[in-house]
Write an enzyme that holds these catalytic residues in place. Structure first.
Site, PDB file in Angstrom:
ATOM      1  N   HIS A  21     -18.802  -8.616  -0.658  1.00 39.62           N
ATOM      2  CA  HIS A  21     -18.811  -7.160  -0.559  1.00 39.62           C
ATOM      3  C   HIS A  21     -17.456  -6.647  -0.070  1.00 39.62           C
ATOM      4  CE1 HIS A  21     -23.341  -6.617  -0.696  1.00 39.62           C
ATOM      5  NE2 HIS A  21     -23.148  -7.924  -0.770  1.00 39.62           N
ATOM      6  N   ASP A 126     -21.588   0.477   1.231  1.00 44.15           N
ATOM      7  CA  ASP A 126     -22.578  -0.474   0.773  1.00 44.15           C
ATOM      8  C   ASP A 126     -23.949   0.124   1.034  1.00 44.15           C
ATOM      9  OD1 ASP A 126     -24.129  -3.088   0.623  1.00 44.15           O
ATOM     10  OD2 ASP A 126     -22.073  -3.681   0.156  1.00 44.15           O
TER      11      ASP A 126
END
Length: 152
Positions: A21, A126
């Protein structure tokens, strides 16, 4: 929408603290900065260290990109000190604690936003960092959630 400085949009990126990520989010930030946007990447001190070189190269090439670390409350949820990335957890049994700690960063992020200049135009976060929706509402910034398929 938040006010703009010199007609530049200010994107604030909140990557989840996992290599799969963090790295793509930094790449997105660098692409935005290459296109003349102001970019602030908010992460933990350890994760900032992991991507510092990449961000430094972008800054040296004239891009307006910042790396801002905020503390990760690992000890508050019972994680060992310094566990600031999923790849550092002793076992998958600590995943829930890690997600809890990640969302305890809300207060620090709120304080950071009060100091950011120019005010953020857009938040890219995220999807598991729930508090970023509150930030977007409070500071009148649009928000985009990323749903990356892997956690490490």
């Amino acid at each position: 929408m938040a006010s703009l400085s010199n007609d530049k949009l200010h994107f604030v990126l909140f990557p989840f603290m996992a290599p799969g990520h963090l790295i793509p989010m930094v790449d997105i930030g660098r692409l935005l900065a290459q296109r003349g946007m102001i970019v602030t990447i908010v992460t933990t001190p350890l994760n900032a260290g992991r991507v510092h070189k990449s961000v430094s190269h972008a800054i040296e090439s004239g891009q307006d990109i910042r790396l801002v670390p905020i503390q990760f409350p690992c000890k508050e949820v019972g994680l060992p000190g310094g566990c600031e990335n999923l790849d550092m957890l002793p076992s998958v049994a600590e995943y829930l604690q890690f997600f809890t700690a990640a969302n305890l960063m809300e207060e620090a992020a709120m304080k950071l936003f009060e100091k950011l200049t120019p005010l953020p135009s857009c938040i890219i976060s995220d999807m598991c960092l729930y508090y970023t929706s509150k930030l977007a509402s409070k500071f009148q910034a649009c928000r985009s959630k990323l749903n990356l398929p892997e956690f490490s």
